[in-house]
Motif scaffolding. Structure first.
Motif, PDB file in Angstrom:
ATOM      1  N   LYS A  96     -25.820 -50.937 -18.672  1.00 12.67           N
ATOM      2  CA  LYS A  96     -24.967 -50.344 -19.806  1.00 12.67           C
ATOM      3  C   LYS A  96     -23.966 -51.477 -20.131  1.00 12.67           C
ATOM      4  O   LYS A  96     -23.822 -51.588 -21.510  1.00 12.67           O
ATOM      5  CB  LYS A  96     -24.114 -49.067 -19.137  1.00 12.67           C
ATOM      6  CG  LYS A  96     -24.943 -47.801 -19.180  1.00 12.67           C
ATOM      7  CD  LYS A  96     -24.227 -46.779 -18.835  1.00 12.67           C
ATOM      8  CE  LYS A  96     -24.973 -45.462 -18.503  1.00 12.67           C
ATOM      9  NZ  LYS A  96     -24.222 -44.143 -17.999  1.00 12.67           N
ATOM     10  N   ARG A  97     -23.174 -52.126 -19.222  1.00  8.65           N
ATOM     11  CA  ARG A  97     -22.353 -52.860 -19.484  1.00  8.65           C
ATOM     12  C   ARG A  97     -23.002 -54.197 -20.313  1.00  8.65           C
ATOM     13  O   ARG A  97     -22.229 -54.808 -21.160  1.00  8.65           O
ATOM     14  CB  ARG A  97     -21.768 -53.619 -17.989  1.00  8.65           C
ATOM     15  CG  ARG A  97     -20.788 -52.640 -17.501  1.00  8.65           C
ATOM     16  CD  ARG A  97     -20.540 -53.454 -16.125  1.00  8.65           C
ATOM     17  NE  ARG A  97     -19.900 -54.763 -16.245  1.00  8.65           N
ATOM     18  CZ  ARG A  97     -20.044 -55.513 -15.267  1.00  8.65           C
ATOM     19  NH1 ARG A  97     -20.383 -55.267 -14.005  1.00  8.65           N
ATOM     20  NH2 ARG A  97     -19.525 -56.773 -15.407  1.00  8.65           N
ATOM     21  N   ILE A  98     -24.069 -54.518 -19.969  1.00 11.90           N
ATOM     22  CA  ILE A  98     -24.876 -55.628 -20.928  1.00 11.90           C
ATOM     23  C   ILE A  98     -24.988 -55.043 -22.334  1.00 11.90           C
ATOM     24  O   ILE A  98     -24.735 -55.750 -23.114  1.00 11.90           O
ATOM     25  CB  ILE A  98     -26.029 -56.109 -20.268  1.00 11.90           C
ATOM     26  CG1 ILE A  98     -25.976 -56.564 -18.744  1.00 11.90           C
ATOM     27  CG2 ILE A  98     -26.823 -57.114 -21.043  1.00 11.90           C
ATOM     28  CD1 ILE A  98     -27.138 -57.019 -18.005  1.00 11.90           C
ATOM     29  N   PHE A  99     -25.766 -53.960 -22.383  1.00 14.00           N
ATOM     30  CA  PHE A  99     -26.036 -53.263 -23.763  1.00 14.00           C
ATOM     31  C   PHE A  99     -24.520 -53.066 -24.411  1.00 14.00           C
ATOM     32  O   PHE A  99     -24.633 -53.460 -25.649  1.00 14.00           O
ATOM     33  CB  PHE A  99     -26.620 -52.074 -23.526  1.00 14.00           C
ATOM     34  CG  PHE A  99     -28.054 -52.297 -23.415  1.00 14.00           C
ATOM     35  CD1 PHE A  99     -29.023 -52.793 -24.378  1.00 14.00           C
ATOM     36  CD2 PHE A  99     -28.804 -51.965 -22.223  1.00 14.00           C
ATOM     37  CE1 PHE A  99     -30.232 -52.957 -24.012  1.00 14.00           C
ATOM     38  CE2 PHE A  99     -30.025 -52.091 -22.121  1.00 14.00           C
ATOM     39  CZ  PHE A  99     -30.953 -52.712 -23.201  1.00 14.00           C
ATOM     40  N   ARG A 100     -23.455 -52.850 -23.725  1.00 11.89           N
ATOM     41  CA  ARG A 100     -22.360 -52.581 -24.453  1.00 11.89           C
ATOM     42  C   ARG A 100     -21.645 -53.893 -25.024  1.00 11.89           C
ATOM     43  O   ARG A 100     -20.966 -53.803 -26.105  1.00 11.89           O
ATOM     44  CB  ARG A 100     -21.291 -51.751 -23.531  1.00 11.89           C
ATOM     45  CG  ARG A 100     -19.888 -51.425 -24.169  1.00 11.89           C
ATOM     46  CD  ARG A 100     -18.889 -50.614 -23.309  1.00 11.89           C
ATOM     47  NE  ARG A 100     -17.808 -50.329 -23.909  1.00 11.89           N
ATOM     48  CZ  ARG A 100     -17.565 -49.052 -24.550  1.00 11.89           C
ATOM     49  NH1 ARG A 100     -18.492 -48.287 -24.709  1.00 11.89           N
ATOM     50  NH2 ARG A 100     -16.461 -48.854 -25.226  1.00 11.89           N
ATOM     51  N   LEU A 175     -20.654 -63.144 -28.752  1.00  9.94           N
ATOM     52  CA  LEU A 175     -20.823 -62.970 -27.426  1.00  9.94           C
ATOM     53  C   LEU A 175     -20.399 -64.310 -26.505  1.00  9.94           C
ATOM     54  O   LEU A 175     -19.833 -64.229 -25.208  1.00  9.94           O
ATOM     55  CB  LEU A 175     -22.320 -62.620 -27.008  1.00  9.94           C
ATOM     56  CG  LEU A 175     -22.765 -61.170 -27.292  1.00  9.94           C
ATOM     57  CD1 LEU A 175     -24.319 -61.197 -27.362  1.00  9.94           C
ATOM     58  CD2 LEU A 175     -22.239 -60.498 -26.192  1.00  9.94           C
ATOM     59  N   LEU A 176     -20.368 -65.448 -27.087  1.00  7.13           N
ATOM     60  CA  LEU A 176     -20.196 -66.763 -26.542  1.00  7.13           C
ATOM     61  C   LEU A 176     -18.755 -67.071 -26.669  1.00  7.13           C
ATOM     62  O   LEU A 176     -18.504 -68.199 -26.098  1.00  7.13           O
ATOM     63  CB  LEU A 176     -21.240 -67.962 -27.062  1.00  7.13           C
ATOM     64  CG  LEU A 176     -22.535 -67.788 -26.876  1.00  7.13           C
ATOM     65  CD1 LEU A 176     -23.276 -68.943 -27.399  1.00  7.13           C
ATOM     66  CD2 LEU A 176     -22.958 -67.789 -25.138  1.00  7.13           C
ATOM     67  N   LYS A 177     -17.804 -66.489 -27.193  1.00  3.22           N
ATOM     68  CA  LYS A 177     -16.446 -66.589 -27.054  1.00  3.22           C
ATOM     69  C   LYS A 177     -15.767 -66.670 -25.831  1.00  3.22           C
ATOM     70  O   LYS A 177     -16.311 -65.660 -24.870  1.00  3.22           O
ATOM     71  CB  LYS A 177     -15.629 -65.465 -27.915  1.00  3.22           C
ATOM     72  CG  LYS A 177     -15.711 -65.328 -29.432  1.00  3.22           C
ATOM     73  CD  LYS A 177     -15.073 -64.148 -29.903  1.00  3.22           C
ATOM     74  CE  LYS A 177     -14.892 -64.115 -31.309  1.00  3.22           C
ATOM     75  NZ  LYS A 177     -14.340 -63.141 -31.876  1.00  3.22           N
ATOM     76  N   GLY A 178     -15.235 -67.689 -25.528  1.00  3.25           N
ATOM     77  CA  GLY A 178     -14.779 -67.945 -24.074  1.00  3.25           C
ATOM     78  C   GLY A 178     -15.613 -68.460 -23.030  1.00  3.25           C
ATOM     79  O   GLY A 178     -15.070 -68.749 -21.869  1.00  3.25           O
ATOM     80  N   ILE A 179     -16.606 -69.056 -23.720  1.00  2.00           N
ATOM     81  CA  ILE A 179     -17.662 -69.552 -22.610  1.00  2.00           C
ATOM     82  C   ILE A 179     -17.761 -70.782 -23.126  1.00  2.00           C
ATOM     83  O   ILE A 179     -17.987 -71.378 -24.312  1.00  2.00           O
ATOM     84  CB  ILE A 179     -18.856 -68.757 -22.875  1.00  2.00           C
ATOM     85  CG1 ILE A 179     -18.908 -67.540 -22.237  1.00  2.00           C
ATOM     86  CG2 ILE A 179     -20.286 -69.476 -22.031  1.00  2.00           C
ATOM     87  CD1 ILE A 179     -19.939 -66.448 -22.488  1.00  2.00           C
ATOM     88  N   PRO A 180     -17.959 -71.965 -22.196  1.00  2.00           N
ATOM     89  CA  PRO A 180     -17.881 -73.309 -22.439  1.00  2.00           C
ATOM     90  C   PRO A 180     -19.309 -73.849 -22.869  1.00  2.00           C
ATOM     91  O   PRO A 180     -20.429 -73.598 -22.426  1.00  2.00           O
ATOM     92  CB  PRO A 180     -17.675 -73.949 -20.828  1.00  2.00           C
ATOM     93  CG  PRO A 180     -17.789 -72.895 -19.920  1.00  2.00           C
ATOM     94  CD  PRO A 180     -17.647 -71.791 -20.900  1.00  2.00           C
ATOM     95  N   ALA A 197     -25.545 -62.459 -23.587  1.00  4.56           N
ATOM     96  CA  ALA A 197     -24.972 -60.987 -23.289  1.00  4.56           C
ATOM     97  C   ALA A 197     -25.210 -61.034 -21.515  1.00  4.56           C
ATOM     98  O   ALA A 197     -24.058 -60.251 -21.028  1.00  4.56           O
ATOM     99  CB  ALA A 197     -25.846 -59.634 -23.797  1.00  4.56           C
ATOM    100  N   ILE A 198     -25.994 -61.324 -20.853  1.00  8.96           N
ATOM    101  CA  ILE A 198     -26.266 -61.366 -19.614  1.00  8.96           C
ATOM    102  C   ILE A 198     -25.286 -62.401 -19.181  1.00  8.96           C
ATOM    103  O   ILE A 198     -24.467 -62.044 -18.196  1.00  8.96           O
ATOM    104  CB  ILE A 198     -27.705 -61.998 -19.198  1.00  8.96           C
ATOM    105  CG1 ILE A 198     -28.439 -60.704 -19.526  1.00  8.96           C
ATOM    106  CG2 ILE A 198     -27.810 -62.228 -17.653  1.00  8.96           C
ATOM    107  CD1 ILE A 198     -30.108 -61.179 -19.352  1.00  8.96           C
ATOM    108  N   VAL A 199     -25.070 -63.591 -19.723  1.00 11.22           N
ATOM    109  CA  VAL A 199     -24.117 -64.533 -19.162  1.00 11.22           C
ATOM    110  C   VAL A 199     -22.536 -63.771 -19.106  1.00 11.22           C
ATOM    111  O   VAL A 199     -21.819 -64.176 -18.325  1.00 11.22           O
ATOM    112  CB  VAL A 199     -24.069 -65.882 -19.832  1.00 11.22           C
ATOM    113  CG1 VAL A 199     -22.811 -66.632 -19.756  1.00 11.22           C
ATOM    114  CG2 VAL A 199     -25.465 -66.610 -19.556  1.00 11.22           C
ATOM    115  N   LYS A 200     -22.259 -63.162 -20.461  1.00 13.04           N
ATOM    116  CA  LYS A 200     -20.934 -62.768 -20.804  1.00 13.04           C
ATOM    117  C   LYS A 200     -20.644 -61.563 -19.649  1.00 13.04           C
ATOM    118  O   LYS A 200     -19.352 -61.527 -19.308  1.00 13.04           O
ATOM    119  CB  LYS A 200     -21.056 -61.975 -22.133  1.00 13.04           C
ATOM    120  CG  LYS A 200     -19.806 -61.444 -22.532  1.00 13.04           C
ATOM    121  CD  LYS A 200     -18.937 -62.641 -23.205  1.00 13.04           C
ATOM    122  CE  LYS A 200     -17.522 -62.237 -23.735  1.00 13.04           C
ATOM    123  NZ  LYS A 200     -16.676 -63.178 -24.341  1.00 13.04           N
TER     124      LYS A 200
END
Length: 451
Positions: A96-100, A175-180, A197-200
């Motif tokens: 659910k967290r990934i889909f959300r 989704l990639l905001k804040g990710i290097p 989404a999985i990484v986030k």
């Protein structure tokens, strides 16, 4: 020791690559299939095979399913998950967290709401299977920390439901905001919405391969084949080798010869309020015997970028040096002792080989000294004596990580700066590190979420 999983995304990450790498790591395919089948999606079959990518053996996953035409809303996905009888509560909530995360990204991109948004690529059956399978796999691994390399989004243009767009697609970019990120010179979508989404959702921190003892290494193959690189997602599973009394910190340094004392004091306060573990200055002489100071800042790796930005903004320095250090720390916990003059707050520190020690907080002692008309030294002595008397009954609470300490820690207390024996090269050059283009081939065979 903590169990660690490292994701080496040298050719990006997608849902199918993640699921394949988890299977190659040892996640039971029977449990994955049972959970996926309980979703009630007709005609879905998980096919697992071994392939060669760039000369390396890897696991490849393909989701066979009948053609579909309907898009699904977030509520439809939640209903699927709620009715999946073979999913555990933790697996269901993780999915659910990934889909959300996807739904929130899509709603921001399209100016809609979470309830109104409908999934495109990530609502497809194969992406649903990838995400649910990933949730099951990560849950079964039961790791304490997930670390990930910087992510290459890819280059070029792709076709999505809304037409042709530049990589990364809008939802992926959100989704990639804040990710290097790291640039890889390949005209392909290397990181898909599902992978992002999985990484986030699952990654705790980003960086190089951490200090660990490797138990297993796995390879999850992407669909595309590139001429110069193996298109695989690598996973390292093992145990952390850093003891609970050791941690990694970043030391930021810059030489300043044109900043007033008032500005230096203000900058240090700004850095401490922003989460620096410590900030201090050391006098030096620069070229032509100019008097100057070295501004040094200790920080957790996660806060280093934000603190570096404060240094650049407030001092207008031309360069900041960065050193990754490992420091040994004593476990510590807040503790209050009762003295004849009143209670005093302080910190208990201890280690496996040494008895606990107590350090009264300066502000607590000063306030009590003023209120009872005693000297500060008397209050300090009384607090230390009270701890010595009460210590046998005092069992310290679980350790407080130095990264979580309040900035009150920085008032009137000595801090370990970890700079002893460290040579300072006093130049203003900032060192740029290029992630030289590891080209990542992710075949696009008509699906923007496969690579």
């Amino acid at each position: 020791m903590p169990k660690v999983l490292y994701l080496d995304c040298s050719t990006g990450i997608s849902g199918d690559m993640t699921l394949a790498a988890l299977i190659d790591l040892g996640v039971d395919p029977l449990k994955l299939r049972a959970g996926i089948e309980s979703l009630g999606l007709p005609g879905v079959e998980l096919q697992i095979s071994e392939v060669i990518k760039g000369g390396f053996r890897a696991t490849y996953v393909n989701v066979e399913h009948p053609e579909q035409h309907a898009h699904r809303h977030y509520s439809d996905i939640v209903t699927l998950l709620e009715n999946a009888s073979e999913l555990t509560d933790s697996q269901r909530e993780l999915a659910k967290r990934i889909f959300r995360a996807v739904a929130e990204a899509e709603s921001r991109v399209h100016g809609s709401t979470l309830e109104e948004i409908h999934f495109h690529e990530v609502g497809a059956i194969d992406s649903i299977v990838d995400i649910v399978g990933a949730a099951i796999g990560f849950d079964l691994l039961g790791v304490d920390e997930v670390v990930c390399s910087p992510i290459p989004p890819g280059r070029g243009q792709i076709r999505i439901d809304h037409g042709i767009c530049t990589v990364p697609a809008p939802g992926t970019a959100e989704l990639l905001k804040g990710i290097p990120l790291v640039d890889v010179p390949i005209d392909a979508e290397l990181t898909t919405p599902t992978g992002a989404a999985i990484v986030k959702t699952l990654v705790d921190r980003f960086g190089p391969l951490p200090s660990m003892t490797i138990d297993r290494v796995s390879y999850g193959a992407g669909t595309m084949t590139f001429p110069l690189r193996a298109n695989v997602l690598r996973m390292f599973l093992g145990t952390a080798t850093t003891s609970p009394q050791q941690e990694e910190v970043v030391l930021l340094e810059t030489n300043l010869d044109d900043v007033s004392g008032e500005v230096l004091g203000y900058v240090k306060q700004q850095l401490l309020q922003a989460g620096a573990l410590d900030a201090y200055t050391v006098p030096i002489q620069m070229k032509k015997d100019r008097p100057a100071v070295v501004l040094s800042v200790l920080a957790s790796p996660a806060k280093a970028d934000a603190l570096e930005e404060i240094i650049f903004r407030e001092t207008e320095t031309l360069g900041v040096r960065r050193h990754l250090l490992r420091r040994s720390v004593r476990a510590r916990s807040a503790h209050t002792v009762v003295t004849p003059f009143g209670p005093v707050l302080g910190k208990v520190a201890w280690s496996p080989t040494q008895p606990p020690t107590f350090s009264p907080e300066f502000e607590a002692c000063a306030e009590l000294a003023r209120s009872v008309g005693r000297t500060l030294r008397e209050i300090y002595r009384a607090a230390e004596a009270a701890f010595t008397q009460q210590q046998p009954e005092c069992q310290p609470e679980p350790p407080v990580s130095s990264h979580e300490e309040s900035t009150a820690d920085h008032h009137g207390h000595s801090h370990d700066h970890d700079h002893h024996g460290h040579s300072h090269d006093h130049d203003h050059d900032s060192h740029s590190h290029d992630h030289d283009g590891h080209s990542h081939d992710h075949d696009h065979d008509g699906h923007s979420h496969d690579h």
